[in-house]
Structures are given as C-alpha cells and as structure tokens.
Design an enzyme around this catalytic site. Structure first.
Site: not given
Ligand code: GRF
Length: 195
Positions: A13-14, A64, A106, A108, A144
């Site tokens: 979603s982000n 990694r 990032n 968080h 973070d």
């Molecule tokens: C979000 O809450 C972000 O802050 C965290 O993982 C989640 C990702 O959600 N790191 P989406 O995949 O962007 O919906």
C-alpha cells in the site's frame, strides 16, 4: 527525472501511494518494484500500473551477500538512483547500505527512536503510549536509526488493538512517505512533521 525503485515484501500500500504520487511535474518516476517475496500482493498492483517488477526471493540464497548481489544487479539493470523501502522485511548489510549511501529511504511504523524493529504497535499499546505514528528515515547500517526525514502522529484510542492502531498509522504513512520523497529527490532533507 530521478529513477526510483520501491522495494516491497507485502501488500504494497505504501508502494501504491508512492508510485501514484510520481506523476505530472513530480521530479521522479517509479522504474522498478522489487519484492523479496514471490507472492507479495504489491506485485500485482505494480503490474497494473505498468511499473516493471522483479522478484529476488531471499529464500533462494544461502546468505545475505548472495541475496544482495542479486538485488544490486536488478537495481543497476534499471539504472535506479533512489531506493524506497516499503514493507521490505530484510535487514540490509553495511556493504549494501554503503553502496547506496544517502539514496535509501525507509518507512517505519513508530515514532523513532521509539520502537525500532518489529511489533511496534503492540509495544506502543503495552507501554500505554498516548500517541503513535510513523517515521521516514534515511537507511544507514544501524537498523531503523538513520537521519529522520519526516514523521506523522496519531492518537492511541481507548480499545485500540495492534490492528486498529496499525490501520490508523498506515493511513498516515500513505501521506507522509510521498511528501518526504518529493522533497528528498529535490535535495531537501528538512524533516517534515505532519500534524
Ligand atoms: C507498513 O506498516 C510499513 O511501515 C512497514 O510495513 C508495512 C508495509 O505495508 N514497514 P504495505 O506493504 O506498504 O502495505
């Protein structure tokens, strides 16, 4: 136009909020959505938007270093200039982070420096916090902990569960991350504090 890769691991979603913001006079464009999980729901959403996608399945690599070599190859192939981590659930090594220093962001789901790592909403509720939120920061070798580029706050409400709180914070993430990215690609790192 800055070439932006969005790295995901889940619903994306982000990623959608970021990708949909990069239109018109925006100084960046999404050139790659990369997932470390083959089944990530965000891949379909990227495909539907016509954004090139790649999967680098972390389970296919013994360590990694191998995973990150494959990741770097995809990013270089797409001539990526800025990386946005958005639900990408792999810790990146100092070697990778140094290679992309100053070019990785990032988001968080806590008000950093509070609650780095996982289960942020459960931890905020357990601590009895009156507010929660999200932070966009530069990625450095310390998890973070990089310079903060923006944050947004929400109230914790009576009866909140980790899920209800996460939903309230997520809605703010979708406003904060695009706002920070737009400034960042213009070279402005002044933190944005959304009310
Ligand atoms: C979000 O809450 C972000 O802050 C965290 O993982 C989640 C990702 O959600 N790191 P989406 O995949 O962007 O919906």
């Amino acid at each position: 136009m800055k070439r932006v890769a969005i790295l995901i691991g889940g619903g994306g979603s982000n990623m959608v909020a970021l990708a949909d913001s990069m239109t018109g006079d925006h100084p960046a464009r999404p050139v790659l959505v990369l997932s470390h999980r083959p089944g990530a729901g965000g891949l379909d959403k990227a495909r539907a938007r016509g954004i090139p996608i790649a999967v680098v399945d972390h389970r296919a690599f013994p360590d990694r270093a191998g995973f990150e070599t494959a990741l770097t190859a995809e990013l270089e192939k797409a001539a990526v200039e800025v990386i946005c981590l958005a639900g990408f659930m792999r810790v990146l090594t100092p070697g990778f982070v140094t290679r992309w220093a100053g070019r990785i962001l990032n988001i968080h789901p806590s008000l950093l420096p509070k609650y780095p790592g996982l289960d942020t909403h459960a931890r905020a509720l357990a601590a009895g916090d009156a507010e929660a939120g999200c932070t966009v920061h530069e990625v450095t070798a310390d998890l973070d902990s990089g310079p903060i580029l923006g944050e947004a706050r929400v109230p914790v409400k009576p009866g909140d569960t980790p899920d209800t709180l996460a939903a309230r914070v997520l809605e703010r993430e979708h406003r904060l991350y695009p706002a920070v990215l737009r400034r960042f690609v213009q070279g402005d790192r002044t933190p944005i504090i959304l009310p």
